[in-house]
Scaffold this motif. Structure first.
Motif, PDB file in Angstrom:
ATOM      1  N   GLN A 253       0.829  -1.204   0.000  1.00 45.76           N
ATOM      2  CA  GLN A 253       0.000   0.000   0.000  1.00 45.76           C
ATOM      3  C   GLN A 253       0.867   1.259   0.000  1.00 45.76           C
ATOM      4  OE1 GLN A 253      -3.554   0.588   0.215  1.00 45.76           O
ATOM      5  NE2 GLN A 253      -3.926  -1.546  -0.344  1.00 45.76           N
ATOM      6  N   LEU A 254       2.023   1.203   0.648  1.00 44.88           N
ATOM      7  CA  LEU A 254       2.935   2.339   0.593  1.00 44.88           C
ATOM      8  C   LEU A 254       3.577   2.459  -0.785  1.00 44.88           C
ATOM      9  CD1 LEU A 254       4.878   2.703   3.974  1.00 44.88           C
ATOM     10  CD2 LEU A 254       3.190   4.235   2.961  1.00 44.88           C
ATOM     11  N   VAL A 255       3.747   1.338  -1.479  1.00 42.84           N
ATOM     12  CA  VAL A 255       4.172   1.410  -2.873  1.00 42.84           C
ATOM     13  C   VAL A 255       3.142   2.202  -3.674  1.00 42.84           C
ATOM     14  CG1 VAL A 255       4.479   0.069  -5.000  1.00 42.84           C
ATOM     15  CG2 VAL A 255       5.596  -0.666  -2.896  1.00 42.84           C
ATOM     16  N   PHE A 256       1.849   1.876  -3.472  1.00 46.48           N
ATOM     17  CA  PHE A 256       0.788   2.607  -4.167  1.00 46.48           C
ATOM     18  C   PHE A 256       0.903   4.103  -3.889  1.00 46.48           C
ATOM     19  CE2 PHE A 256      -2.346  -1.217  -3.562  1.00 46.48           C
ATOM     20  CZ  PHE A 256      -1.531  -2.006  -4.352  1.00 46.48           C
ATOM     21  N   VAL A 257       1.014   4.441  -2.607  1.00 52.51           N
ATOM     22  CA  VAL A 257       1.097   5.842  -2.196  1.00 52.51           C
ATOM     23  C   VAL A 257       2.184   6.566  -2.977  1.00 52.51           C
ATOM     24  CG1 VAL A 257       1.860   7.331  -0.288  1.00 52.51           C
ATOM     25  CG2 VAL A 257       0.137   5.563   0.121  1.00 52.51           C
ATOM     26  N   ASN A 258       3.333   5.939  -3.076  1.00 52.57           N
ATOM     27  CA  ASN A 258       4.469   6.638  -3.653  1.00 52.57           C
ATOM     28  C   ASN A 258       4.410   6.737  -5.166  1.00 52.57           C
ATOM     29  OD1 ASN A 258       6.605   7.574  -1.563  1.00 52.57           O
ATOM     30  ND2 ASN A 258       5.759   5.663  -0.767  1.00 52.57           N
ATOM     31  N   PHE A 259       3.831   5.755  -5.841  1.00 54.88           N
ATOM     32  CA  PHE A 259       3.718   6.023  -7.274  1.00 54.88           C
ATOM     33  C   PHE A 259       2.545   6.941  -7.590  1.00 54.88           C
ATOM     34  CE2 PHE A 259       1.801   1.605  -7.602  1.00 54.88           C
ATOM     35  CZ  PHE A 259       0.613   1.892  -8.261  1.00 54.88           C
ATOM     36  N   TYR A 260       1.541   7.020  -6.730  1.00 57.80           N
ATOM     37  CA  TYR A 260       0.523   8.059  -6.909  1.00 57.80           C
ATOM     38  C   TYR A 260       1.162   9.444  -6.777  1.00 57.80           C
ATOM     39  CZ  TYR A 260      -3.009   4.396  -5.830  1.00 57.80           C
ATOM     40  OH  TYR A 260      -3.777   3.264  -5.804  1.00 57.80           O
ATOM     41  N   LEU A 261       1.970   9.609  -5.732  1.00 62.29           N
ATOM     42  CA  LEU A 261       2.606  10.901  -5.503  1.00 62.29           C
ATOM     43  C   LEU A 261       3.607  11.222  -6.610  1.00 62.29           C
ATOM     44  CD1 LEU A 261       3.196  10.759  -1.640  1.00 62.29           C
ATOM     45  CD2 LEU A 261       1.380  11.941  -2.882  1.00 62.29           C
ATOM     46  N   GLY A 262       4.298  10.200  -7.103  1.00 63.59           N
ATOM     47  CA  GLY A 262       5.213  10.423  -8.208  1.00 63.59           C
ATOM     48  C   GLY A 262       4.491  10.885  -9.456  1.00 63.59           C
ATOM     49  N   ILE A 263       3.376  10.233  -9.771  1.00 65.56           N
ATOM     50  CA  ILE A 263       2.592  10.641 -10.940  1.00 65.56           C
ATOM     51  C   ILE A 263       2.105  12.081 -10.779  1.00 65.56           C
ATOM     52  CG2 ILE A 263       0.460  10.225 -12.228  1.00 65.56           C
ATOM     53  CD1 ILE A 263       0.807   7.219 -11.489  1.00 65.56           C
ATOM     54  N   ALA A 264       1.643  12.424  -9.574  1.00 65.63           N
ATOM     55  CA  ALA A 264       1.172  13.792  -9.332  1.00 65.63           C
ATOM     56  C   ALA A 264       2.308  14.796  -9.497  1.00 65.63           C
ATOM     57  CB  ALA A 264       0.566  13.891  -7.932  1.00 65.63           C
ATOM     58  N   ALA A 265       3.484  14.455  -8.977  1.00 70.57           N
ATOM     59  CA  ALA A 265       4.634  15.352  -9.115  1.00 70.57           C
ATOM     60  C   ALA A 265       5.009  15.515 -10.582  1.00 70.57           C
ATOM     61  CB  ALA A 265       5.818  14.816  -8.315  1.00 70.57           C
ATOM     62  N   GLY A 266       4.976  14.413 -11.340  1.00 69.00           N
ATOM     63  CA  GLY A 266       5.266  14.494 -12.766  1.00 69.00           C
ATOM     64  C   GLY A 266       4.261  15.350 -13.496  1.00 69.00           C
ATOM     65  N   ALA A 267       2.993  15.237 -13.097  1.00 70.22           N
ATOM     66  CA  ALA A 267       1.951  16.048 -13.720  1.00 70.22           C
ATOM     67  C   ALA A 267       2.185  17.533 -13.467  1.00 70.22           C
ATOM     68  CB  ALA A 267       0.576  15.636 -13.183  1.00 70.22           C
ATOM     69  N   LEU A 268       2.514  17.874 -12.228  1.00 66.99           N
ATOM     70  CA  LEU A 268       2.758  19.286 -11.889  1.00 66.99           C
ATOM     71  C   LEU A 268       3.962  19.833 -12.650  1.00 66.99           C
ATOM     72  CD1 LEU A 268       2.248  19.988  -8.069  1.00 66.99           C
ATOM     73  CD2 LEU A 268       1.212  21.162 -10.017  1.00 66.99           C
ATOM     74  N   GLU A 269       5.030  19.043 -12.700  1.00 70.12           N
ATOM     75  CA  GLU A 269       6.234  19.497 -13.386  1.00 70.12           C
ATOM     76  C   GLU A 269       5.975  19.683 -14.881  1.00 70.12           C
ATOM     77  OE1 GLU A 269      10.847  18.019 -14.223  1.00 70.12           O
ATOM     78  OE2 GLU A 269       9.547  16.899 -12.849  1.00 70.12           O
ATOM     79  N   THR A 270       5.289  18.717 -15.482  1.00 68.32           N
ATOM     80  CA  THR A 270       4.996  18.799 -16.913  1.00 68.32           C
ATOM     81  C   THR A 270       4.069  19.974 -17.207  1.00 68.32           C
ATOM     82  OG1 THR A 270       5.234  16.386 -17.064  1.00 68.32           O
ATOM     83  CG2 THR A 270       4.134  17.502 -18.896  1.00 68.32           C
ATOM     84  N   ALA A 271       3.064  20.154 -16.355  1.00 70.15           N
ATOM     85  CA  ALA A 271       2.137  21.263 -16.547  1.00 70.15           C
ATOM     86  C   ALA A 271       2.834  22.605 -16.390  1.00 70.15           C
ATOM     87  CB  ALA A 271       0.980  21.155 -15.561  1.00 70.15           C
ATOM     88  N   ALA A 272       3.711  22.713 -15.387  1.00 68.74           N
ATOM     89  CA  ALA A 272       4.408  23.985 -15.161  1.00 68.74           C
ATOM     90  C   ALA A 272       5.289  24.337 -16.359  1.00 68.74           C
ATOM     91  CB  ALA A 272       5.249  23.896 -13.890  1.00 68.74           C
ATOM     92  N   THR A 273       5.937  23.332 -16.927  1.00 65.06           N
ATOM     93  CA  THR A 273       6.746  23.579 -18.126  1.00 65.06           C
ATOM     94  C   THR A 273       5.867  24.075 -19.266  1.00 65.06           C
ATOM     95  OG1 THR A 273       8.375  21.909 -17.506  1.00 65.06           O
ATOM     96  CG2 THR A 273       8.272  22.513 -19.831  1.00 65.06           C
ATOM     97  N   TYR A 274       4.696  23.457 -19.406  1.00 68.35           N
ATOM     98  CA  TYR A 274       3.761  23.877 -20.450  1.00 68.35           C
ATOM     99  C   TYR A 274       3.304  25.320 -20.217  1.00 68.35           C
ATOM    100  CZ  TYR A 274      -0.074  23.731 -23.804  1.00 68.35           C
ATOM    101  OH  TYR A 274      -0.897  23.996 -24.871  1.00 68.35           O
TER     102      TYR A 274
END
Length: 415
Positions: A253-274
C-alpha cells in the motif's frame, strides 16, 4: 536462470549513461539521484509510449542497467543494500516520468521482498542472493478477488492450477510469485517460479484507460510445478507463522502511495513547463504572460503545498515501517495494526491529492493543452485507474475507527 533481451524496433530515448563504468551509488541520496537519471530518459517519450502501449522490455532493461532492480538486494551479492524508505523514493522518482514503470518497479520490490516476509531465513537468503546476482525482475500472479488457485501435491512437487485476472509484470518478469490454497485445506502457499515455466500462460488482456504498460493482463496456471521446498515459510510441509508475514499489505500500500505521488509530481512538473512555454494569458486578464496570472499562480501554489504535505507524511510513515522491517521477530499485532492505520491515512490523502493535481492542471495550462500530442491526460488516467484498486473510503474508516474506539485493522488482503 538468465534474462532475455527483447529489442524494440524503434527507440527514441537518449542513450543511457555507462552506469557499469561508474561507481555504484553508495547512499540513499545517490540512489535517488540514479533514479532521477533513469526518469529523465523515461520522460523523453513517455507520452508516445503510453499511446503505443507496447510491452516495456526496453524500460525494464533500463531499470536493470541502472541497478535499480537490485536496490533492496544484499550488497554482498551485488545488490544496493538499501532500505524501504529509499525504495519508496525511487519509485516516486520513476513514476514522475512514467506511472506504469513506477508501478512495475514498486511491485517488483514487494515481490522480491516477499521471500523475506513469508519465507524461512534459508529461503529468503537464497532467493535474495540469486535475485541480486541475476538481476531478476519479479512479477506476481496474486489477486484475492479471484477464485483461489488450487495447489495439489505430487510427491515432492506442488502443482498450481487455476486462473488470475491480473498478473502485473507478466511478460517482462524473470520470475513470478504464485499463490494458491492447498487442496483439502485452508493453507495458502506462496512460491516463486521462473516466468517461462511450463503451464504459466500470460494473456494480453490488459486494455485499461491508464497504467497501460504494466503488463497486468490475466494468467492461466495449467499445472505449474515447483518443489515443495520452494513453498515460502514451510518447514517439513508445515507453515511457520509470524506476525511479520502480514506486513505485505501495508508494504505494498505504501508502494501505491508513492507512485501516486510520483505521478502527481510528474503532472505538476509537466504542466508547469507547459505553462511557462506554451500557455497564453487570458485576453481580458491584463497580463502578458500566463505565469503572471494571479489565479494560475494560486493554483500552482495550492497544489504544490498539498503535494509536499502528503510527501512528507509518506516519508514519515516509510521510516515507521522500516523500524518493523529492521526487527521482524519483534513485530506484534499491535505494532502491525498501528502501522496499518498510518498507512491507511496516507493512502487516503495521497489518493485525493493525486486525483486533484492530475485533474486541475488543465485549469492552468489552457484549452490547447488537451491536445493528444501533449499527453497531459495520461497522468489523471494513470492515477484514476489504480486508485480504484481498493476503495479509499475503507482506508478512512480504518483511521476513523481507530480514533474513536482504538480499533486496529485486522490483517486482510487489503488492510
Amino acid at each position: 536462470m538468465t534474462t532475455t533481451d527483447h529489442p524494440r524496433t524503434t527507440d527514441t530515448r537518449h542513450t543511457p549513461p555507462n552506469w557499469a563504468a561508474a561507481p555504484s551509488p553508495a547512499t540513499p541520496a545517490d540512489w535517488v539521484a540514479r533514479a532521477g537519471e533513469v526518469a529523465e530518459l523515461l520522460a523523453v517519450d513517455a507520452a508516445a509510449r503510453d499511446r503505443a502501449g507496447d510491452t516495456p522490455y526496453d524500460e525494464i532493461a533500463l531499470l536493470k542497467q541502472s541497478g535499480l532492480v537490485t536496490l533492496l538486494g544484499p550488497s554482498a551479492h551485488g545488490g544496493g543494500g538499501q532500505e524501504w524508505p529509499t525504495a519508496y523514493q525511487v519509485v516516486r522518482e520513476i513514476a514522475a516520468a512514467d506511472g506504469s514503470i513506477g508501478q512495475l518497479l514498486g511491485y517488483h520490490y514487494l515481490w522480491n521482498w516477499a521471500a523475506r516476509l513469508v519465507g524461512t531465513p534459508e529461503q529468503w537468503e537464497l532467493v535474495e542472493a540469486e535475485a541480486a546476482r541475476n538481476q531478476w525482475f519479479f512479477g506476481g500472479a496474486v489477486n484475492p478477488r479471484d477464485k483461489d488457485v488450487v495447489v495439489t501435491e505430487d510427491g515432492d512437487d506442488l502443482v498450481f492450477t487455476g486462473q488470475k485476472s491480473f498478473s502485473t509484470g507478466s511478460k517482462v518478469s524473470d520470475v513470478t510469485v504464485l499463490e494458491g490454497v492447498l487442496e483439502g485445506t485452508e493453507q495458502h502457499i506462496f512460491a516463486i517460479v521462473p516466468s517461462d515455466s511450463a503451464g504459466l500462460i500470460f494473456h494480453d488482456g490488459w486494455d485499461n484507460i491508464g497504467q497501460r504498460l504494466t503488463e497486468s493482463g490475466g494468467v492461466t496456471l495449467d499445472g505449474v510445478r515447483t518443489p515443495w521446498a520452494s513453498a515460502a515459510g514451510y518447514v517439513d510441509r508445515e507453515f511457520q507463522p509470524r506476525v511479520y508475514n502480514t506486513l505485505n499489505v501495508p508494504t505494498i500500500q505504501l508502494v501505491f502511495v508513492n507512485f501516486y505521488l510520483g505521478i502527481a509530481a510528474g503532472a505538476l512538473e509537466t504542466a508547469a513547463t507547459y505553462t511557462r512555454t506554451k500557455s497564453r494569458s487570458w485576453l481580458h486578464g491584463g497580463h502578458e504572460q500566463a505565469v503572471d496570472e494571479p489565479y494560475v499562480i494560486d493554483v500552482y501554489g495550492d497544489l504544490t503545498a498539498k503535494l509536499w504535505a502528503v510527501e512528507a507524511l509518506a516519508d514519515a510513515v516509510a521510516v515507521e515501517g522500516q523500524k518493523l522491517h529492521d526487527d521482524p521477530d519483534a513485530v506484534t499485532e499491535r505494532s502491525r495494526g498501528e502501522f496499518g492505520v498510518r498507512v491507511a491515512a496516507v493512502k487516503a490523502r495521497a489518493t485525493e491529492v493525486a486525483l486533484e493535481v492530475t485533474s486541475r492542471i488543465f485549469e492552468v495550462t489552457g484549452a490547447r493543452s488537451t491536445a493528444a500530442a501533449e499527453g497531459l491526460d495520461r497522468f489523471w488516467r494513470n492515477v484514476r485507474t489504480h486508485t480504484l484498486h481498493d476503495p479509499v473510503a475503507y482506508k478512512r474508516r480504518e483511521v476513523g475507527r481507530n480514533v474513536l474506539t482504538g480499533e486496529l485493522p485486522e490483517p486482510t488482503w487489503y488492510s
